[in-house]
Design a protein around this motif. Structure first.
Motif, PDB file in Angstrom:
ATOM      1  N   MET A 123       0.850  -1.350  -0.073  1.00 25.21           N
ATOM      2  CA  MET A 123      -0.053  -0.001  -0.204  1.00 25.21           C
ATOM      3  C   MET A 123       0.883   1.143  -0.046  1.00 25.21           C
ATOM      4  O   MET A 123       2.024   1.219   0.615  1.00 25.21           O
ATOM      5  CB  MET A 123      -1.037  -0.064   1.150  1.00 25.21           C
ATOM      6  N   ARG A 157       0.932   5.912  -0.290  1.00 25.03           N
ATOM      7  CA  ARG A 157       0.164   6.900  -0.521  1.00 25.03           C
ATOM      8  C   ARG A 157       0.001   7.466  -1.936  1.00 25.03           C
ATOM      9  O   ARG A 157       1.008   7.075  -2.718  1.00 25.03           O
ATOM     10  CB  ARG A 157       0.567   8.415   0.413  1.00 25.03           C
ATOM     11  N   ILE A 213      -4.153  11.595  -1.382  1.00 20.66           N
ATOM     12  CA  ILE A 213      -4.636  10.403  -0.484  1.00 20.66           C
ATOM     13  C   ILE A 213      -3.604   9.756   0.106  1.00 20.66           C
ATOM     14  O   ILE A 213      -2.503   9.346  -0.239  1.00 20.66           O
ATOM     15  CB  ILE A 213      -5.164   9.601  -1.735  1.00 20.66           C
ATOM     16  N   ASP A 259      -2.172   6.921   2.797  1.00 24.26           N
ATOM     17  CA  ASP A 259      -2.098   5.445   2.797  1.00 24.26           C
ATOM     18  C   ASP A 259      -3.141   4.709   3.694  1.00 24.26           C
ATOM     19  O   ASP A 259      -3.508   5.478   4.685  1.00 24.26           O
ATOM     20  CB  ASP A 259      -0.650   5.156   3.692  1.00 24.26           C
ATOM     21  N   GLU A 268      -6.162   5.225   2.663  1.00 23.04           N
ATOM     22  CA  GLU A 268      -7.638   5.963   2.554  1.00 23.04           C
ATOM     23  C   GLU A 268      -8.423   5.619   1.786  1.00 23.04           C
ATOM     24  O   GLU A 268      -7.944   5.180   0.533  1.00 23.04           O
ATOM     25  CB  GLU A 268      -7.269   7.576   2.453  1.00 23.04           C
ATOM     26  N   VAL A 319      -2.392   0.914  -5.342  1.00 22.93           N
ATOM     27  CA  VAL A 319      -3.553   1.565  -5.102  1.00 22.93           C
ATOM     28  C   VAL A 319      -4.824   0.728  -5.570  1.00 22.93           C
ATOM     29  O   VAL A 319      -4.407   0.096  -6.730  1.00 22.93           O
ATOM     30  CB  VAL A 319      -3.652   2.944  -5.598  1.00 22.93           C
ATOM     31  N   THR A 368      -5.145   1.751   0.075  1.00 22.17           N
ATOM     32  CA  THR A 368      -5.398   2.939  -0.304  1.00 22.17           C
ATOM     33  C   THR A 368      -6.179   2.878  -1.857  1.00 22.17           C
ATOM     34  O   THR A 368      -5.982   2.154  -2.612  1.00 22.17           O
ATOM     35  CB  THR A 368      -3.818   3.634  -0.993  1.00 22.17           C
ATOM     36  N   THR A 369      -7.347   3.542  -1.704  1.00 23.37           N
ATOM     37  CA  THR A 369      -8.322   3.311  -2.830  1.00 23.37           C
ATOM     38  C   THR A 369      -9.092   4.701  -3.249  1.00 23.37           C
ATOM     39  O   THR A 369      -9.534   5.377  -2.737  1.00 23.37           O
ATOM     40  CB  THR A 369      -9.627   2.230  -2.129  1.00 23.37           C
TER      41      THR A 369
END
Ligand SMILES: Nc1ncnc2c1ncn2[C@@H]1O[C@H](COP(=O)(O)OP(=O)(O)OP(=O)(O)O)[C@@H](O)[C@H]1O
Ligand SMILES: [Mg+2]
Lengths: 353, 289
Positions: free
Chosen positions: A1, A3, A26, A28, A30, A154, A186-187
């Motif tokens: 994962m 950011r 965004i 990590d 989130e 991501v 992270t999405t």
């Protein structure tokens, strides 16, 4: 994962700017949702992150890596398409193993990871089926498992639920959210379903006409919309056009003097949340009180939606609880409505004729 | 109308069954009939002066398979057809892919350009090639004018000329067949492969090629059959010494008046085409299913 950071991203098609100066950070793990009306550039933004569209300008960083010019196959983004895009000639297990195969992982090491990915999406036992032998919901889960199996930096979801029926959508919504939390993914998800956005996101990005209008939590967007567009798009708002007479005093087009907490000047719009308005006795204590004529009443069970007219030009919608025993207003009735000084939000407005 | 209500599925099947009747009759009368007659003729005897004598002999087939000349013609035809088909596939796939995926406003125009050669009949086109390839043709004239060569290139009446000619005829069939199949492949599926880490080559090998397989089979079968049976192109571009099966059949019927032997050659050509097509299909299906 990892950011993800998007800086001043821009995409221009000929004369048309699809995405304009879009900057989003965004954290990590989130869950960020891109929300906006059709054609506002959500998919374009997501596809630039995935690497399918080359940005006209701007920078995309995943973790510490600048991926702006990398092709999609070097970005390690897990992608779930609206149409699922499963490989029709491969079984469920082969679909999920595909990303691992591309990463040159030995077949023996692939199997446990495929099993694990399918277990995560609760699809154990369907390994040997072909996509055409699965229901829409199951296909959706395979698509998710396939994206998760590569352990992406991501996860990108473009309207992943819009092909599911309403009930299934609710279930899958919760499942995706739980999974995302559990794995700390992270999405970024794109949707134009507001309820979906509000229930799933950590933070939301509201876009309109290629531009980011506001980034914030559900509460920030609802309580403090940055502009008139967000006020109308997130939840409902009634708008009164007029102008600021002086600091703290708004004069509507129909001549109502409304006290508010704003210091702007010039032409402005006052936005009111329908449920922050009171009627009858409840309105007595409010700073702003006006007589109004009831135009239309919608019965919504627990709530009543009431359209009222304050003056010839000023109409607003209000929403009140449907209390047993309370007299229900009828069209044509004169009632008193009121709201607190801080209930009205004022936005500057381009002066129109 | 039957009295008892029929299940819907059954009714559909009946209707579908009836709808294929006209095509079936057409195929039976137009194709199987003549083939059966040809086969019957091929078993007859040819006696010069007497035209055709009823009989039941395999001497026509024996003649074909024992004479090096005829075997050579068959081998040459198969070789040319295989080469043409492979080149059509290699050249046609990228073109079909671009046509299928383009978002250009001129897509229909591009498709028209691909089909355009088909508007010109085979004979006219071959005549065009002749003027281009001849020793005094446009190609040699310009190359010699430019000083690139001092002897005219021998292109006319060679295998190369025939192969170029047949490819020009067959390529549009290959491209259109592939294009329609590739158009049916969801673009997102390719993108999914990319996002999962497949580069263009891996994506092609694992996703695009297998999904396009029905089109590849249809396209290669079509071009292979057309190439095996080509007539005008080998006659005009190959010249009298470059014999292939199509002109050979025609010669037996029209010039030699040897109907039994012509029938036998036709039958051998048809069988060879069919067997090679089936064999190729089986090999491909075993690998990709
Ligand atoms: N290849 C292209 N050429 C020109 N314009 C394009 C192209 N792709 C997208 N657009 C335009 O860019 C804008 C943004 O498109 P995008 O697909 O990002 O919208 P969206 O927010 O995902 O909308 P929806 O909710 O309907 O999916 C649209 O107005 C669209 O017409
Ligand atoms: Mg979209």
């Amino acid at each position: 994962m990892a950011r993800l950071s998007i800086e001043h991203l821009r995409k221009v098609y000929g004369e048309f700017t699809a995405v304009d100066d879009c900057s989003i950070d965004i954290a990590d793990g989130e869950f960020l949702v891109l929300l906006g009306p059709s054609g506002c550039g959500k998919t374009t933004t997501l596809r630039m992150v995935a690497g399918f569209i080359q940005p006209t300008a701007g920078k995309i960083t995943i973790g510490e890596r600048d991926v702006t010019t990398l092709p999609p196959w070097k970005r390690n983004c897990g992608l779930v398409f609206q149409s699922y895009a499963l490989f029709p000639h491969m079984t469920v297990a082969e679909n999920v193993a595909f990303g691992l195969e591309m990463r040159k992982i030995a077949p023996a090491d692939r199997a446990p990871r495929v099993t694990e990915a399918l277990r995560l999406v609760r699809l154990t036992g369907l390994d040997e089926r072909y996509p055409r032998q699965l229901s829409g919901g199951q296909q959706q889960r395979v698509a998710l498992a396939r994206a998760l199996a590569i352990e992406p930096d991501v996860l990108l979801l473009d309207e992943p639920l819009s092909n599911l029926d309403a009930k299934l959508r609710q279930e899958v919504r919760v499942e995706i959210r739980d999974l995302q939390r559990k794995l700390g993914l992270t999405t970024i998800m794109v949707t134009h379903d507001q309820e979906e956005a509000l229930t799933m996101a950590d933070r939301l990005v509201v876009m309109e006409k290629g531009m980011v209008r506001q980034i914030g939590t559900q509460r920030e967007l609802y309580e403090k919309p940055a502009d008139r567009f967000v006020a109308g798009f997130i939840g409902r708002s009634a708008f009164l056009d007029g102008a600021m007479a002086e600091a703290g005093r708004f004069r509507s087009g129909g001549g109502l003097d409304i006290s508010c907490k704003a210091t702007a000047s010039g032409p402005a719009t006052l936005a009111l949340r329908p449920e922050r308005l009171a009627i009858g006795a409840d309105a007595e204590a409010c700073a702003n009180r006006f007589p109004a004529r009831v135009e239309h009443v919608s019965y919504l069970g627990a709530l009543l939606d009431i359209d009222v007219r304050l003056t010839e030009q000023d109409r607003i919608l209000l929403q009140v609880p449907n209390r047993p025993g309370a007299a229900e207003p009828k069209p044509g009735d004169m009632i008193t409505i009121g709201w607190a000084e801080d209930a009205g939000l004022v936005y500057p407005r381009e002066a129109k004729a | 109308m039957s009295i008892a209500p029929e299940p819907v599925a059954g009714a559909r099947t009946n209707l579908a069954g009836m709808l294929v009747v006209p095509a079936t009759i057409f195929v039976a009368i137009g194709l199987i009939g003549p083939v059966a007659i040809l086969f019957r003729y091929s078993l007859n005897q040819f006696v010069p002066g007497q035209f055709m004598v009823d009989g039941l002999t395999i001497e026509n087939y024996v003649k074909f398979f024992t004479d090096g000349f005829y075997l050579n013609v068959l081998w040459r035809t198969v070789r040319v057809a295989v080469i043409c088909t492979i080149i059509c596939l290699i050249m046609g796939f990228p073109l079909a892919y671009v046509l299928a995926r383009t978002e250009s406003r001129f897509k229909n125009l591009l498709i028209m350009l691909v089909v355009l050669p088909l508007f010109v009949g085979n004979a006219v086109r071959a005549a065009g090639w002749m003027t281009a390839f001849g020793s005094k043709g446009a190609l040699n004239a310009s190359l010699m004018g430019l000083g690139v060569i001092d002897q005219p290139l021998e292109i006319m009446f060679t295998e190369t000329a025939v192969i170029i000619g047949i490819i020009a005829v067959n390529l549009p069939f290959m491209v259109l067949t592939l294009q329609s199949v590739i158009e049916g492949i969801n673009r997102n599926v390719e993108e999914a492969a990319f996002s999962l880490g497949a580069g263009p080559a891996a994506m092609f090998r694992r996703v695009l090629w297998p999904l396009a397989m029905p089109g590849i089979l249809a396209g290669t079968i079509l071009t292979f059959i057309l190439a095996m049976n080509a007539y005008a192109t080998p006659v005009l571009l190959g010249g009298p010494k470059f014999q292939t099966m199509g002109p050979l059949v025609y010669g037996q019927f029209a010039q030699q008046n040897n109907w039994p032997f012509g029938g036998a050659i036709s039958f051998i050509l048809m069988t060879a085409t069919l067997l090679l097509t089936i064999a190729a299909n089986l090999i491909v299906q075993r690998r990709y299913r």
